[in-house]
Design an enzyme around this catalytic site. Structure first.
Site, short mmCIF file in Angstrom:
data_model
loop_
_atom_site.label_atom_id
_atom_site.label_comp_id
_atom_site.label_asym_id
_atom_site.label_seq_id
_atom_site.Cartn_x
_atom_site.Cartn_y
_atom_site.Cartn_z
N CYS A 36 -1.03 12.87 -3.79
CA CYS A 36 0.03 12.08 -4.59
C CYS A 36 -0.71 11.72 -5.67
CB CYS A 36 0.65 10.86 -3.71
SG CYS A 36 1.75 10.09 -4.60
N CYS A 49 4.13 6.69 2.87
CA CYS A 49 5.43 6.14 2.26
C CYS A 49 6.85 7.02 2.91
CB CYS A 49 5.64 6.29 0.81
SG CYS A 49 5.46 8.07 0.09
#
EC number: 2.8.1.13
Length: 371
Positions: free
Chosen positions: A105, A201
């Site tokens: 990410c 997440c």
């Protein structure tokens, strides 16, 4: 190139709705920079029973940006996130490894898609609430550990390039977490008392097994000892990670059982009894997709320290660069539960040299492919 004064320097801050990114924006604003806040929406949570807190987080970003008097935007990176991070996450699990989505990410979203978007807004730099430091030494950018050893995040930033680091600011790098909270409280920021987010997440508070099974079909199989004794059945190799103790369901007396290996071809999960079972230990590893933050001038072996998981104390290693760009790493002391798919990150003192993805372990030092 002559450095611009802060008021002529535009910094776009990646804001998550947490205290760290809020204080990042506050500090830059106080230093006189032209600051814009951007909330990244990376995951579509509309069909996930509202578990993800994206809407709430964005409201917090709006509140903080209004308090600071800075412009803010929400930008959607869902497609990039799905293509670059989530697809990688599933592929790694399918291959029997345990991936680290945070590293990917940072490389592909926060410091690529987000950075590129910020440049279209006229940004000179992007800033995030990471606990790390960047130093320009003779035109080469060094990634240096954050001051707070409990929060240092260089482990997750090991895949960044010189180009990316040249455009990055980490205003929290010289602070400890408690100082960041105190700054937020003093300034009366809306996020001052907000809890830190944890976990992955896109999984949120859901059960990991349940989440993974909705994307990958599970294939149950046998749980065996290295001698071939069947100890039960597993639910699917992807649900287990090396060194795992919970959820094996092996009864009996004596020491607890741990996952010590996987055989993808035969769909066997290997288990061993005892925390110090020899099957849990290895003397080296091979890493692929290696990124050196500072270009290495030679392919000679070298000594440094390394981490094989976040927050692990540094371990002494010798690194042997391979002709295919991979590295073989030999440990000064045998290491327990080294997990393929995770990151190995190299350090020279406080300087992060770079890192790679653990491909497989070397049980014995003699297992090295090169002489």
């Amino acid at each position: 190139m002559e450095a611009k004064r802060p008021e002529q320097t535009r910094v776009v801050v990646g804001m998550s709705g947490g205290v760290d990114s809020s204080v990042t924006a506050l500090l830059l604003k106080e230093q006189g920079y032209d600051v814009i806040g951007i909330f990244m929406k990376n995951w579509d949570d509309t069909d996930e029973n509202g578990v993800c807190t994206a809407t709430e987080d964005y409201q917090d970003v709006v509140q903080v940006c209004n308090q600071l008097g800075i412009a803010y935007y929400a930008v959607n990176f869902e497609k990039e996130y799905w293509d670059k991070v989530f697809t990688y996450f599933l592929e790694e699990y399918k291959a029997g490894r345990t991936p680290n989505p945070d590293v990917m990410c940072n490389k592909e979203i926060k410091f690529k898609a987000f950075l590129n978007h910020a440049l279209t807004l006229g940004a000179d730099y992007v800033a995030t609430g990471h606990y790390a430091q960047v130093k320009n030494v003779d035109g080469q950018y060094q990634l240096i550990r954050g001051k707070d050893p409990n929060k240092d995040q260089t482990y997750f930033l090991n895949a960044l390039s010189q180009q990316q680091l040249s455009r990055v600011m980490f205003p929290l790098g010289h602070l400890e977490k408690k100082e960041v909270r105190a700054i937020a409280e003093r300034a009366g920021l809306a996020t001052a008392k907000k809890k830190d987010s944890t976990g992955i997440c896109f999984i949120g508070k859901r059960d990991f097994k349940e989440f993974l099974s909705s994307y990958l079909p599970a294939q149950p199989g046998e749980m065996q000892t290295l001698d071939g004794e069947v100890k039960g059945t597993h639910d699917g190799l992807m649900y287990y990670t090396l060194g795992q103790r919970q959820g094996l369901g092996i009864g009996g007396s004596g020491e607890p059982w741990f996952v010590i290996g996987k055989n993808l071809e035969k769909n066997i999960l290997y288990v061993g009894q005892g925390f110090h079972h020899p099957g849990l230990y290895s003397e080296g590893l091979r890493a692929i997709k290696v990124n050196w933050i500072l270009r290495r001038e030679s392919d000679e072996p070298f000594e440094c320290t390394a981490k094989f998981r976040y927050r692990q104390p540094d371990q002494k290693v010798t690194v042997y660069p391979q002709s295919d760009g991979a590295v073989e790493v030999l440990f000064a002391e045998p290491q327990r539960a080294i997990t393929p798919g995770q990151a190995v990150v190299f350090y020279d003192g406080d300087v992060c040299l770079g890192g790679g993805t653990i491909d497989h372990v070397l049980k014995k030092k003699e297992d090295r492919e090169s002489a």
